[in-house]
Enzyme design. Structure first.
Site, PDB file in Angstrom:
ATOM      1  N   LYS A 128      27.268  21.462  54.544  1.00 42.00           N
ATOM      2  CA  LYS A 128      27.438  21.986  52.687  1.00 42.00           C
ATOM      3  C   LYS A 128      27.869  20.729  51.778  1.00 42.00           C
ATOM      4  O   LYS A 128      29.599  20.280  51.926  1.00 42.00           O
ATOM      5  CB  LYS A 128      28.684  23.342  52.480  1.00 42.00           C
ATOM      6  CG  LYS A 128      28.693  23.727  51.155  1.00 42.00           C
ATOM      7  CD  LYS A 128      29.244  24.911  51.701  1.00 42.00           C
ATOM      8  CE  LYS A 128      29.077  25.890  50.572  1.00 42.00           C
ATOM      9  NZ  LYS A 128      29.943  25.331  49.154  1.00 42.00           N
ATOM     10  N   ASP A 130      29.869  18.638  48.735  1.00 39.67           N
ATOM     11  CA  ASP A 130      30.840  19.126  47.382  1.00 39.67           C
ATOM     12  C   ASP A 130      30.403  19.243  46.173  1.00 39.67           C
ATOM     13  O   ASP A 130      31.009  17.686  46.009  1.00 39.67           O
ATOM     14  CB  ASP A 130      32.252  19.156  48.065  1.00 39.67           C
ATOM     15  CG  ASP A 130      33.266  19.878  47.796  1.00 39.67           C
ATOM     16  OD1 ASP A 130      32.840  20.939  46.545  1.00 39.67           O
ATOM     17  OD2 ASP A 130      34.752  19.400  47.910  1.00 39.67           O
ATOM     18  N   TYR A 238      17.172  20.569  48.691  1.00 41.13           N
ATOM     19  CA  TYR A 238      17.557  21.048  50.071  1.00 41.13           C
ATOM     20  C   TYR A 238      17.009  22.842  49.301  1.00 41.13           C
ATOM     21  O   TYR A 238      17.630  23.849  50.516  1.00 41.13           O
ATOM     22  CB  TYR A 238      19.269  21.259  50.649  1.00 41.13           C
ATOM     23  CG  TYR A 238      20.246  22.041  49.228  1.00 41.13           C
ATOM     24  CD1 TYR A 238      20.291  23.267  48.840  1.00 41.13           C
ATOM     25  CD2 TYR A 238      21.280  20.602  49.769  1.00 41.13           C
ATOM     26  CE1 TYR A 238      20.863  23.745  47.682  1.00 41.13           C
ATOM     27  CE2 TYR A 238      22.677  21.493  47.949  1.00 41.13           C
ATOM     28  CZ  TYR A 238      22.179  22.137  47.566  1.00 41.13           C
ATOM     29  OH  TYR A 238      23.251  23.380  46.314  1.00 41.13           O
ATOM     30  N   LYS A 326      32.726  27.334  56.295  1.00 41.72           N
ATOM     31  CA  LYS A 326      33.582  26.169  56.183  1.00 41.72           C
ATOM     32  C   LYS A 326      34.337  25.475  57.087  1.00 41.72           C
ATOM     33  O   LYS A 326      34.657  26.121  58.510  1.00 41.72           O
ATOM     34  CB  LYS A 326      34.621  27.584  54.836  1.00 41.72           C
ATOM     35  CG  LYS A 326      33.639  28.078  54.406  1.00 41.72           C
ATOM     36  CD  LYS A 326      32.968  27.069  53.194  1.00 41.72           C
ATOM     37  CE  LYS A 326      33.177  27.102  51.973  1.00 41.72           C
ATOM     38  NZ  LYS A 326      33.739  27.048  50.933  1.00 41.72           N
ATOM     39  N   CYS A 417      59.021  48.218  38.304  1.00 39.28           N
ATOM     40  CA  CYS A 417      57.929  47.252  38.488  1.00 39.28           C
ATOM     41  C   CYS A 417      58.796  45.817  36.829  1.00 39.28           C
ATOM     42  O   CYS A 417      59.252  46.447  36.185  1.00 39.28           O
ATOM     43  CB  CYS A 417      56.796  47.758  37.091  1.00 39.28           C
ATOM     44  SG  CYS A 417      55.622  47.023  36.258  1.00 39.28           S
ATOM     45  N   CYS A 420      57.739  46.701  33.655  1.00 41.58           N
ATOM     46  CA  CYS A 420      57.584  48.117  32.208  1.00 41.58           C
ATOM     47  C   CYS A 420      58.871  49.155  33.404  1.00 41.58           C
ATOM     48  O   CYS A 420      59.295  50.031  32.650  1.00 41.58           O
ATOM     49  CB  CYS A 420      56.721  49.484  32.224  1.00 41.58           C
ATOM     50  SG  CYS A 420      56.301  49.965  34.466  1.00 41.58           S
ATOM     51  N   CYS A 440      53.043  49.429  40.530  1.00 43.57           N
ATOM     52  CA  CYS A 440      53.505  50.348  39.441  1.00 43.57           C
ATOM     53  C   CYS A 440      52.614  51.878  39.522  1.00 43.57           C
ATOM     54  O   CYS A 440      51.781  51.647  39.599  1.00 43.57           O
ATOM     55  CB  CYS A 440      53.565  49.178  38.162  1.00 43.57           C
ATOM     56  SG  CYS A 440      54.115  50.076  36.826  1.00 43.57           S
ATOM     57  N   CYS A 446      52.455  51.001  31.210  1.00 46.44           N
ATOM     58  CA  CYS A 446      52.876  49.390  31.903  1.00 46.44           C
ATOM     59  C   CYS A 446      52.459  48.149  30.554  1.00 46.44           C
ATOM     60  O   CYS A 446      50.934  48.110  31.325  1.00 46.44           O
ATOM     61  CB  CYS A 446      53.048  49.449  33.146  1.00 46.44           C
ATOM     62  SG  CYS A 446      52.945  47.785  34.089  1.00 46.44           S
TER      63      CYS A 446
HETATM   64  S1  IVH Z   1      21.910  26.573  49.981  1.00 46.45           S
HETATM   65  C1  IVH Z   1      20.198  30.125  48.081  1.00 46.45           C
HETATM   66  N1  IVH Z   1      22.363  23.794  50.598  1.00 46.45           N
HETATM   67  O1  IVH Z   1      26.648  25.352  47.881  1.00 46.45           O
HETATM   68  C2  IVH Z   1      21.050  29.145  48.499  1.00 46.45           C
HETATM   69  N2  IVH Z   1      23.875  25.211  49.578  1.00 46.45           N
HETATM   70  O2  IVH Z   1      28.660  28.352  47.844  1.00 46.45           O
HETATM   71  C3  IVH Z   1      21.184  27.916  48.483  1.00 46.45           C
HETATM   72  N3  IVH Z   1      25.309  23.939  48.271  1.00 46.45           N
HETATM   73  O3  IVH Z   1      25.794  26.874  45.442  1.00 46.45           O
HETATM   74  C4  IVH Z   1      21.660  27.621  48.470  1.00 46.45           C
HETATM   75  N4  IVH Z   1      25.519  21.968  49.819  1.00 46.45           N
HETATM   76  O4  IVH Z   1      25.848  23.950  45.087  1.00 46.45           O
HETATM   77  C5  IVH Z   1      22.665  25.212  50.278  1.00 46.45           C
HETATM   78  N5  IVH Z   1      23.016  22.111  51.911  1.00 46.45           N
HETATM   79  C6  IVH Z   1      23.627  23.408  50.988  1.00 46.45           C
HETATM   80  C7  IVH Z   1      24.400  22.706  50.100  1.00 46.45           C
HETATM   81  C8  IVH Z   1      24.503  23.816  48.694  1.00 46.45           C
HETATM   82  C9  IVH Z   1      25.836  22.525  48.958  1.00 46.45           C
HETATM   83  C10 IVH Z   1      26.125  24.422  47.339  1.00 46.45           C
HETATM   84  C11 IVH Z   1      25.329  24.488  46.148  1.00 46.45           C
HETATM   85  C12 IVH Z   1      25.540  26.536  46.339  1.00 46.45           C
HETATM   86  C13 IVH Z   1      26.866  26.154  46.428  1.00 46.45           C
HETATM   87  C14 IVH Z   1      26.704  28.362  47.456  1.00 46.45           C
END
Ligand code: IVH
Length: 701
Positions: A128, A130, A238, A326, A417, A420, A440, A446
């Site tokens: 994934k 960043d 991707y 993650k 609270c 308030c 509260c 409030c």
């Molecule tokens: S697939 C329908 N693949 O993660 C699914 N997303 O949390 C489309 N991202 O908005 C996303 N690397 O910007 C996919 N290998 C990867 C990714 C990826 C980063 C990001 C992307 C997305 C976000 C979702």
């Protein structure tokens, strides 16, 4: 405008054609003015175009275009980039944090598709990245548009900037690409490019970027294309959005095709078959993380077979067929300076740690949540302690443990609270469990709750009113001119009635910003169903749920009628079943709506609000489907798919799935064992069909 046909003499066709011309002319003028700082029209000519547009729209309201200039306030165009609507929404991903979450993900898919254990279920796994996602539209193999994600439906048009990237081909290579395709992927900056850029920025006395992600976003969203060109941006392909024709049968096949068409794809992507293999790949990629030339924050798994992706579809804003696993959060140690209490819009009191600022994973953190008093007790934390905190992705940082205790006295949660002074209590539920949150009891009196509710109402995911942020709300609240949502739309008269000078004369406003604010408010007098419902801030009815109701009911009126009928008839009544019959809706949301409706002051608020604004009907998801806008009820046993899949598929085609049969039902799909619903439908003359007939109707046979 001189020489123009009087509006009343226009035929419908002429009016429609002229509205189209005006939309384009005004958009071009806006672009010239806002993006290129090179106005092409005099102010008077520009105003005349807008005036003419408004007159035609007033005479032919049904011809008003989705891209009508009257729906845009100057402020939006003033952001610099034109808006670009995605052909298919850009989604986000669900997150998994543990091995168990991943196993659940795979099991959910097997259940949804009713796959037996012997059936192979392949996934792709890839890092994934960043960065920030970008959608590239190719027509006949040529790049015609690049758009940022934006709110998922509409992003910013950054075509000129995207063309400067080496990783983004202007023309697709190879063959086999569909005539029209939205190719999606991630824009990012490599770690060493980021370090070099920051060194250059610092040497030139300019502000540096906090991390590669911010640097990539800042570099792509430049009004000056030359600056983008000078920045080392890269792109991994991707995913894809709208396509004119299928081009692959699997996820891995699609990404292979991207490589052949000239894109860079991630070399670490693999195809795997079992949850055990998934977890092995996760650990391998995690081990490589520090040595990779770019930042990643997890591993994404996607179902490989595209026909299964299609069947799995989406839950609100994320696909059912993918998940982001993650990496564990980053941690840091710092001193806890004090504990503040925040009052939320539902009255919950949240203790927040005020921290000696510390950098965690590239971001400076000075606040962290302590969740509730039990958590504080469990941690044994008090001001003066040195604590360990963690930050995972976009979530609020949290305090993990006390590293060294300080000298301070033990901390106690207040029982009133802070805003308030009302008693703050922990409610006990039917099972005798105390709520972890202290709330509260001040309700409407409030001020903190009222202000938080207002902030939520105008926030980006609700009415999204530009220029009406936390600061302005607090100010207007304090002046007594903004107490409830409806006051937003009466702001000018409330200010007058309070004997205050006009907003133009307030400190920090001025003529231009007052005009802009009133303009931004007026631009929201026709809010979307889902945004409006989310804005009301009803418990258990957030953004996702609001979208599900909007897609399910389409019209606000029929939705609220169902809520009223549910409130009158109680659980099990037709109104109630119509609410819980919507794909994804459970009893918690239905009960919360009923409770909300039962409160007289909520009804008064809604009436007052609806006197000011007009909630727009949701447009059906797929208007060309034969079941779009139809109300469908499923009963009996389904044999070809699970009930969840049937509901999800019907919703995706724009049908409304209801739980009970009534005169409003268009189709009853009856499987074996159908009972009273079938009898009732036949009595009412409702069209009934078998599962097979239904599948033929929707083209899935
Ligand atoms: S697939 C329908 N693949 O993660 C699914 N997303 O949390 C489309 N991202 O908005 C996303 N690397 O910007 C996919 N290998 C990867 C990714 C990826 C980063 C990001 C992307 C997305 C976000 C979702």
């Amino acid at each position: 405008m001189t020489g123009a046909t009087p509006v009343r003499a226009l035929t419908e066709a002429e009016a429609a054609a002229e509205l189209a011309r005006l939309a384009q002319a005004i958009a071009e003028a806006d672009a010239a003015y806002y993006q290129n700082d090179a106005p092409e029209l005099t102010d008077a000519d520009y105003d005349a175009l807008r005036q003419r547009n408004a007159e035609i729209e007033a005479a032919f309201p049904h011809l008003k275009r989705e891209d009508s200039p009257s729906l845009r306030v100057g402020a939006e165009a003033g952001d610099g980039f034109a808006k670009a609507r995605h052909g298919v929404p850009m989604l986000s991903l669900e997150n998994a944090f543990t091995d168990e979450d991943v196993a659940d993900f795979a099991n959910r898919i097997r259940r949804f598709l009713a796959l037996g254990e012997e059936t192979e279920l392949a996934f792709t796994a890839e890092p994934k990245i960043d960065g920030l996602s970008l959608s590239l539209t190719y027509e006949a193999g040529k790049l015609v548009r690049a758009a940022t994600r934006g709110d998922g439906q509409t992003g910013e048009d950054v075509t000129a900037n995207a063309r400067t990237l080496d990783d983004i081909p202007a023309k697709l290579a190879g063959k086999g690409w569909p005539d029209s395709i939205e190719i999606r992927g991630e824009i990012y900056m490599a770690k060493d490019d980021f370090a070099a850029l920051n060194a250059r920025e610092a040497a030139a006395g300019r502000k540096t970027f906090a991390n590669p992600r911010n640097a990539a976003a800042g570099s792509l969203r430049q009004l000056d294309t030359a600056i983008t060109k000078s920045r080392p941006l890269r792109f991994f392909a991707y995913a894809w959005g709208a396509v004119s024709a299928p081009f692959a049968e699997t996820q891995s096949g699609a990404v292979d095709a991207f490589g052949k068409w000239g894109f860079v794809t991630n070399p670490l992507m693999v195809r795997i078959l079992t949850v055990d293999e998934i977890l092995t790949v996760y650990r391998e990629i995690e081990a490589k993380r520090a040595g990779l030339p770019y930042d990643i924050d997890g591993v994404v798994y996607k179902v490989d077979r595209l026909d299964w992706q299609q069947r799995l579809g989406f839950v609100s804003r994320a696909p059912r067929w993918a998940i982001a696993h993650k990496f564990p959060a980053e941690k840091a140690t710092t001193t806890l300076l004090g504990i503040d209490i925040q009052v939320g819009r539902t009255g919950s009191l949240t203790p927040v740690a005020r921290l000696e600022p510390v950098t965690v994973g590239g971001v400076v953190v000075s606040n962290a949540t302590l969740h509730n008093e039990d958590e504080i007790g469990r941690l044994g934390v008090k001001p003066g302690d040195v604590v360990e905190i963690q930050r995972a992705g976009d979530v609020i940082p949290q305090v993990l443990r006390v590293v060294t205790a300080g000298e301070g006295a033990a901390w106690r949660m207040p029982e009133t609270c802070p805003a308030c002074g009302s008693a703050a209590v922990r409610e006990t539920d039917e099972a005798g469990e105390a709520d972890v949150r202290r709330r509260c009891t001040g309700g409407l009196i409030c001020p903190a709750q009222a202000v938080e509710r207002l902030k939520h109402f105008v926030s980006r995911k609700a009415l999204d009113i530009d220029g009406l942020g936390a600061r302005q709300i607090e100010l207007f609240f304090e002046k007594g001119v903004l107490r409830a949502p409806q006051d937003i739309f009466r702001l000018r008269t409330n200010i007058e009635a309070a004997g205050l000078p006009p907003l133009e004369d307030w400190d920090g406003f001025g003529a231009a910003s007052a005009k802009k604010l009133y303009g931004a408010i007026d631009a929201r007098r026709k809010p979307d169903f889902a945004r409006f419902l989310n804005g009301l801030g009803i418990r258990h009815v957030g953004q996702t749920t609001s979208g599900q109701f909007a897609r399910g009911f389409l019209s606000w009126q029929s939705f609220w009628d169902a809520v009223k009928r549910a409130a009158e008839g109680g659980p099990g009544s037709e109104g109630y079943l119509d609410l819980t019959g919507i794909d994804g809706i459970g009893e918690a949301a239905a009960n919360a709506l009923v409770q909300f409706e039962a409160e007289p002051h909520n009804r008064e608020m809604l009436d007052a609000l609806l006197a000011e604004i007009e909630v727009q009907d949701e447009t059906p998801a797929a208007s060309d489907s034969p079941v779009a806008g139809k109300t469908v009820v499923f009963t009996g046993t389904l044999e070809r798919m699970t009930r969840d899949e049937a509901k999800a598929r019907a919703s995706a085609l724009g049908a409304k799935v209801a739980g009970s049969v009534s005169a409003k039902t268009d189709i009853l799909v009856a499987g074996p064992g159908a009972g009273s619903k079938l009898t009732k439908a036949e009595g009412l003359g409702v069209r009934t069909m078998t599962e097979a007939e239904w599948l033929t109707l929707i083209g899935d046979a």
